[in-house]
Design a protein around this motif. Structure first.
Motif, short mmCIF file in Angstrom:
data_model
loop_
_atom_site.label_atom_id
_atom_site.label_comp_id
_atom_site.label_asym_id
_atom_site.label_seq_id
_atom_site.Cartn_x
_atom_site.Cartn_y
_atom_site.Cartn_z
N ASP A 10 0.80 -1.22 0.00
CA ASP A 10 0.00 0.00 0.00
C ASP A 10 0.84 1.28 0.00
OD1 ASP A 10 0.94 -0.10 2.59
OD2 ASP A 10 -1.03 0.02 3.56
N THR A 11 2.15 1.15 -0.26
CA THR A 11 3.02 2.32 -0.38
C THR A 11 4.02 2.06 -1.50
OG1 THR A 11 4.72 1.50 1.15
CG2 THR A 11 2.89 2.74 2.12
N ILE A 12 4.63 3.13 -2.00
CA ILE A 12 5.65 2.97 -3.03
C ILE A 12 6.87 2.27 -2.44
CG2 ILE A 12 6.56 5.29 -2.63
CD1 ILE A 12 6.51 3.35 -5.98
N GLU A 13 7.21 2.54 -1.19
CA GLU A 13 8.34 1.87 -0.55
C GLU A 13 8.12 0.36 -0.53
OE1 GLU A 13 10.44 1.52 3.90
OE2 GLU A 13 8.93 3.06 3.52
N SER A 14 6.92 -0.06 -0.16
CA SER A 14 6.61 -1.49 -0.11
C SER A 14 6.60 -2.11 -1.50
CB SER A 14 5.27 -1.72 0.59
OG SER A 14 5.36 -1.45 1.97
N ALA A 15 6.08 -1.38 -2.48
CA ALA A 15 6.04 -1.90 -3.85
C ALA A 15 7.44 -2.16 -4.37
CB ALA A 15 5.30 -0.93 -4.76
N VAL A 16 8.34 -1.22 -4.16
CA VAL A 16 9.73 -1.39 -4.61
C VAL A 16 10.37 -2.58 -3.91
CG1 VAL A 16 12.02 -0.33 -4.61
CG2 VAL A 16 10.02 1.02 -5.27
N ALA A 17 10.14 -2.71 -2.61
CA ALA A 17 10.71 -3.83 -1.86
C ALA A 17 10.18 -5.17 -2.38
CB ALA A 17 10.40 -3.68 -0.37
N ALA A 18 8.89 -5.23 -2.66
CA ALA A 18 8.29 -6.47 -3.16
C ALA A 18 8.86 -6.85 -4.52
CB ALA A 18 6.78 -6.33 -3.23
N GLY A 42 -2.25 8.20 -8.25
CA GLY A 42 -0.86 8.63 -8.07
C GLY A 42 0.05 7.49 -7.64
N LEU A 43 -0.41 6.65 -6.72
CA LEU A 43 0.39 5.51 -6.29
C LEU A 43 0.60 4.54 -7.45
CD1 LEU A 43 1.86 3.83 -4.18
CD2 LEU A 43 -0.37 2.94 -3.42
N THR A 49 5.83 3.67 -13.03
CA THR A 49 7.04 4.39 -13.46
C THR A 49 8.29 3.65 -13.01
OG1 THR A 49 5.91 6.52 -13.42
CG2 THR A 49 8.31 6.56 -13.29
N PHE A 50 8.27 3.17 -11.76
CA PHE A 50 9.41 2.38 -11.28
C PHE A 50 9.56 1.11 -12.11
CE2 PHE A 50 10.95 -1.21 -8.77
CZ PHE A 50 12.20 -0.74 -8.38
N LEU A 51 8.45 0.47 -12.45
CA LEU A 51 8.51 -0.79 -13.18
C LEU A 51 9.04 -0.63 -14.60
CD1 LEU A 51 5.27 -2.56 -11.92
CD2 LEU A 51 7.61 -3.47 -11.78
N ILE A 52 8.83 0.53 -15.20
CA ILE A 52 9.38 0.77 -16.54
C ILE A 52 10.90 0.64 -16.51
CG2 ILE A 52 9.75 2.53 -18.31
CD1 ILE A 52 6.89 3.53 -17.69
N GLU A 53 11.53 1.30 -15.55
CA GLU A 53 12.99 1.22 -15.42
C GLU A 53 13.43 -0.16 -14.98
OE1 GLU A 53 15.20 3.49 -16.41
OE2 GLU A 53 13.41 4.51 -17.18
N TRP A 54 12.67 -0.77 -14.08
CA TRP A 54 12.99 -2.12 -13.60
C TRP A 54 13.00 -3.11 -14.77
CZ3 TRP A 54 14.80 -4.62 -9.46
CH2 TRP A 54 14.56 -5.99 -9.33
N SER A 55 12.01 -3.02 -15.61
CA SER A 55 11.92 -3.92 -16.76
C SER A 55 13.07 -3.69 -17.73
CB SER A 55 10.57 -3.72 -17.47
OG SER A 55 10.48 -4.56 -18.59
N VAL A 252 5.44 -2.21 6.63
CA VAL A 252 5.96 -2.09 5.28
C VAL A 252 6.47 -3.44 4.80
CG1 VAL A 252 6.59 0.34 5.53
CG2 VAL A 252 8.25 -1.43 6.12
N CYS A 253 6.47 -3.62 3.50
CA CYS A 253 6.97 -4.87 2.93
C CYS A 253 8.49 -4.95 3.10
CB CYS A 253 6.60 -4.94 1.45
SG CYS A 253 7.20 -6.41 0.60
#
Length: 268
Positions: A10-18, A42-43, A49-55, A252-253
């Protein structure tokens, strides 16, 4: 067959960690302390946006499924005004890159609400192709004696996955029913040609994930892999509402916990 690991955040921090920990799919929510509510656009945009670079850097594609739930409450009974809110949310989230959706609704008798589920399925599938849908743990608030009828209806409506703790508070407690649900899903596939994935969730940890998967025969698993994060604000700890949830440490994740889950799953 590879076992899918879905992590709810439920946060960008957790999404990146996951994602960095090895999640195959993200369930994106707000307010996991309330069981997970609809995330903001927004979330979603931040995660995508993070996933574009990750991919680009890894070649890995991680789909993001958005929760559609406008308020807390385990009744899962919605007025048409509440449905209208969620239908608007589906459109906005789909327009902003959601790869799938998570929804569930029950009628006054506690059965799967056909017409409200149809509204969401139609909204998800409107314009530019269909997207996958998960029926969430509203299924765990239904009558076990009507389990097959509810699963058949969910499958026929076009949902692709059912997230469940086996009608119990945790997947460990509900393993026998989850295994029964998987058997029913196999029968539905043989009889109707419709595939629906049964995905255990609730209380999944690195310590019990192999037992849950082995005892249920499922090929997908859902968890939060969360840890408590202390506030750095010396004046924090004041509740912002009528409960004390805001005064509790933020959950947090944990990237390490996701990686541990991934490692145990890969050993099966």
């Amino acid at each position: 067959m590879k076992i899918l690991l879905e992590i709810c955040v439920d946060t960008i921090e957790s999404a990146v960690a996951a994602i960095e920990g090895g999640a195959d799919r993200i369930e994106l929510c707000s307010a996991l302390s309330e069981g997970g509510l609809t995330p903001t656009v927004g979330l979603l945009r931040a995660v995508k946006t993070f996933l574009i670079e990750w991919s680009k850097n890894t070649g890995c594609i991680v789909p993001v499924y958005c929760m559609v739930r406008c308020r807390r409450g385990s009744d899962f009974q919605y007025s048409q005004s509440e449905m209208d809110i969620m239908l608007w949310d589906v459109k906005l989230l789909k327009d902003n890159g959601s790869d799938g959706f998570v929804f569930g609704a029950l009628d006054e008798s506690g059965k799967v609400h056909r017409s409200q589920c149809v509204q969401v399925v139609e909204a998800v599938n409107a314009t530019e192709g269909t997207l996958p849908l998960t029926f969430h743990r509203a299924i765990d608030c239904t009558d076990k004696n009507k389990l097959r009828a509810n699963l058949e209806l969910i499958a026929e409506l076009g949902f692709t996955t059912i997230l469940t703790s086996g009608l119990k508070p945790s997947a460990m407690e509900g393993m026998d029913t989850i295994a029964q649900m998987r058997d029913i899903s196999e029968e539905i596939k043989k009889e109707k040609g419709i595939t629906i994935e049964i995905m255990p969730g609730s209380g999944v940890t690195p310590e019990n994930v192999r037992m849950i998967l082995s005892n249920t025969g499922c090929h997908a698993i859902h968890g939060s892999a969360s840890v408590s994060k202390s506030s750095s604000n010396p004046n924090g700890g004041i509740s912002m509402g009528s409960t004390n949830v805001d005064a509790l440490p933020l959950k947090v994740c944990s990237k390490d916990k996701v990686a541990e889950l991934r490692r145990y799953i890969n050993e099966i």
